[in-house]
Design a protein around this motif. Structure first.
Motif, mmCIF file in Angstrom:
data_model
loop_
_atom_site.group_PDB
_atom_site.id
_atom_site.type_symbol
_atom_site.label_atom_id
_atom_site.label_comp_id
_atom_site.label_asym_id
_atom_site.label_seq_id
_atom_site.Cartn_x
_atom_site.Cartn_y
_atom_site.Cartn_z
ATOM 1 N N ASP A 285 0.822 -1.202 0.000
ATOM 2 C CA ASP A 285 0.000 0.000 0.000
ATOM 3 C C ASP A 285 0.862 1.260 0.000
ATOM 4 O OD1 ASP A 285 1.048 -0.195 2.506
ATOM 5 O OD2 ASP A 285 -0.855 0.014 3.585
ATOM 6 N N SER A 286 2.107 1.131 -0.457
ATOM 7 C CA SER A 286 3.015 2.275 -0.463
ATOM 8 C C SER A 286 2.676 3.243 -1.589
ATOM 9 C CB SER A 286 4.467 1.808 -0.638
ATOM 10 O OG SER A 286 5.315 2.896 -0.929
ATOM 11 N N PRO A 287 2.237 4.456 -1.282
ATOM 12 C CA PRO A 287 1.939 5.416 -2.347
ATOM 13 C C PRO A 287 3.194 5.811 -3.122
ATOM 14 C CG PRO A 287 1.789 6.477 -0.197
ATOM 15 C CD PRO A 287 1.933 5.017 0.054
ATOM 16 N N GLU A 288 4.358 5.799 -2.451
ATOM 17 C CA GLU A 288 5.597 6.154 -3.139
ATOM 18 C C GLU A 288 5.954 5.133 -4.209
ATOM 19 O OE1 GLU A 288 5.320 5.892 0.138
ATOM 20 O OE2 GLU A 288 5.594 7.932 0.935
ATOM 21 N N LEU A 289 5.853 3.843 -3.867
ATOM 22 C CA LEU A 289 6.171 2.813 -4.844
ATOM 23 C C LEU A 289 5.123 2.757 -5.954
ATOM 24 C CD1 LEU A 289 7.520 -0.122 -2.648
ATOM 25 C CD2 LEU A 289 8.805 1.458 -4.091
ATOM 26 N N LYS A 290 3.867 2.912 -5.605
ATOM 27 C CA LYS A 290 2.823 2.918 -6.628
ATOM 28 C C LYS A 290 3.046 4.046 -7.634
ATOM 29 C CE LYS A 290 -0.825 0.873 -3.753
ATOM 30 N NZ LYS A 290 -0.989 -0.353 -4.550
ATOM 31 N N GLU A 291 3.443 5.215 -7.125
ATOM 32 C CA GLU A 291 3.700 6.352 -8.002
ATOM 33 C C GLU A 291 4.901 6.083 -8.916
ATOM 34 O OE1 GLU A 291 3.644 10.097 -9.857
ATOM 35 O OE2 GLU A 291 2.131 8.834 -8.885
ATOM 36 N N ARG A 292 5.916 5.437 -8.411
ATOM 37 C CA ARG A 292 7.083 5.152 -9.231
ATOM 38 C C ARG A 292 6.797 4.088 -10.273
ATOM 39 N NH1 ARG A 292 8.413 7.913 -5.104
ATOM 40 N NH2 ARG A 292 10.392 9.050 -4.996
ATOM 41 N N ILE A 293 5.965 3.132 -9.943
ATOM 42 C CA ILE A 293 5.539 2.148 -10.944
ATOM 43 C C ILE A 293 4.757 2.840 -12.052
ATOM 44 C CG2 ILE A 293 3.996 0.179 -11.327
ATOM 45 C CD1 ILE A 293 4.864 -0.787 -8.499
ATOM 46 N N ARG A 294 3.892 3.776 -11.655
ATOM 47 C CA ARG A 294 3.134 4.541 -12.654
ATOM 48 C C ARG A 294 4.068 5.357 -13.543
ATOM 49 N NH1 ARG A 294 1.383 9.258 -13.999
ATOM 50 N NH2 ARG A 294 2.576 10.276 -12.338
ATOM 51 N N LEU A 295 5.080 5.982 -12.926
ATOM 52 C CA LEU A 295 6.035 6.771 -13.694
ATOM 53 C C LEU A 295 6.819 5.901 -14.675
ATOM 54 C CD1 LEU A 295 7.473 9.170 -10.946
ATOM 55 C CD2 LEU A 295 6.020 9.788 -12.886
ATOM 56 N N GLY A 296 7.180 4.694 -14.216
ATOM 57 C CA GLY A 296 7.899 3.784 -15.096
ATOM 58 C C GLY A 296 7.075 3.415 -16.319
ATOM 59 N N ARG A 297 5.804 3.126 -16.111
ATOM 60 C CA ARG A 297 4.936 2.757 -17.226
ATOM 61 C C ARG A 297 4.643 3.964 -18.129
ATOM 62 N NH1 ARG A 297 1.480 -1.200 -13.333
ATOM 63 N NH2 ARG A 297 2.630 -3.121 -13.815
ATOM 64 N N THR A 298 4.503 5.130 -17.500
ATOM 65 C CA THR A 298 4.275 6.343 -18.287
ATOM 66 C C THR A 298 5.475 6.629 -19.182
ATOM 67 O OG1 THR A 298 2.819 7.304 -16.617
ATOM 68 C CG2 THR A 298 3.835 8.830 -18.169
ATOM 69 N N ARG A 299 6.660 6.378 -18.672
ATOM 70 C CA ARG A 299 7.856 6.591 -19.482
ATOM 71 C C ARG A 299 7.834 5.710 -20.721
ATOM 72 N NH1 ARG A 299 12.486 3.969 -20.274
ATOM 73 N NH2 ARG A 299 14.279 5.178 -20.999
ATOM 74 N N VAL A 300 7.379 4.466 -20.566
ATOM 75 C CA VAL A 300 7.317 3.558 -21.713
ATOM 76 C C VAL A 300 6.317 4.063 -22.750
ATOM 77 C CG1 VAL A 300 6.736 1.218 -22.459
ATOM 78 C CG2 VAL A 300 8.053 1.563 -20.359
ATOM 79 N N THR A 301 5.127 4.460 -22.301
ATOM 80 C CA THR A 301 4.124 4.939 -23.262
ATOM 81 C C THR A 301 4.574 6.233 -23.929
ATOM 82 O OG1 THR A 301 2.879 6.050 -21.491
ATOM 83 C CG2 THR A 301 2.195 3.820 -22.084
ATOM 84 N N ASP A 302 5.258 7.092 -23.179
ATOM 85 C CA ASP A 302 5.789 8.320 -23.781
ATOM 86 C C ASP A 302 6.807 7.994 -24.869
ATOM 87 O OD1 ASP A 302 4.222 9.863 -22.133
ATOM 88 O OD2 ASP A 302 5.838 10.399 -20.743
#
Length: 205
Positions: free
Chosen positions: A120-137
């Motif tokens: 339930d770590s918001p920090e890790l969830k946000e970084r996973i989202r950033l990682g995936r966003t980087r791929v789509t970008d």
């Protein structure tokens, strides 16, 4: 007074070096033990420091995970900058696939550990989202010419498919389950993306 700043700076540099070595120890263990998160004792032994040294720099192992992800993300950006976006259609596909394959090859086990243990770590969830966003970008950047030929919904669907196709787990299945070599796995991705993306009238001919 002239020597004090030097002593303080030296202490700070040593502390930062210790912090980096702890992060590197965590990364090495996370790769080997994935998806299990290494314990503080294991990290300390690997780094050559005490458990106390770890918690002097990180409040808990979760904070160390976040720092390790940030370190990896910086490494990925440094080692795999966007390139080849100005080439022809097939060279762009091949450039994207090879860069993505190299990233998955190096960081797949760590990414799996991060996803499995995000809790339930918001920090890790946000970084996973950033990682995936980087791929789509990156996908949108590399294939802007092809996406410009599509209607909005088709563009969205194609982006989703290409992102899913080139996901870490997709790479892992090709390499580990199907036993493909690095080049053969890249070939599968290249051929599939080639079928997904539209060709201009000149290319289609």
């Amino acid at each position: 007074m002239s020597t004090r700043p030097t002593k303080v700076d030296g202490r700070r540099l040593r502390s930062e070096r210790t912090k980096q070595l702890i992060i590197e120890a965590y990364l090495a263990l996370a790769q080997d033990l994935s998806p299990r998160v290494p314990t503080a004792a294991e990290i300390a032994e690997k780094a050559g420091y005490s458990v106390r040294s770890i918690f002097e720099r990180f409040p808990d192992v979760r904070a160390l995970q976040v720092a390790a992800f940030d370190y990896c993300f910086a490494q990925i950006l440094a080692l795999a900058p966007p390139r080849g976006a100005d080439g022809d259609r097939m060279s762009r596909i091949e450039a994207y696939v090879r860069t993505r394959g190299q990233t998955c090859e190096r960081w797949a086990r760590l990414w799996r550990s991060l996803v499995v243990n995000q809790g339930d770590s918001p920090e890790l969830k946000e970084r996973i989202r950033l990682g995936r966003t980087r791929v789509t970008d990156r996908i949108e950047h590399m294939f802007a010419a092809e996406f410009s030929m599509m209607e909005a919904e088709q563009r969205r669907q194609t982006l989703i498919v290409v992102e899913a196709l080139t996901d870490v787990e997709s790479w892992g299945r090709m390499r580990e389950f199907f036993g493909l070599s690095f080049d053969d796995a890249c070939h599968v991705w290249t051929q599939t993306i080639d079928r997904l993306l539209p060709k201009s009238s000149g290319e289609a001919a």
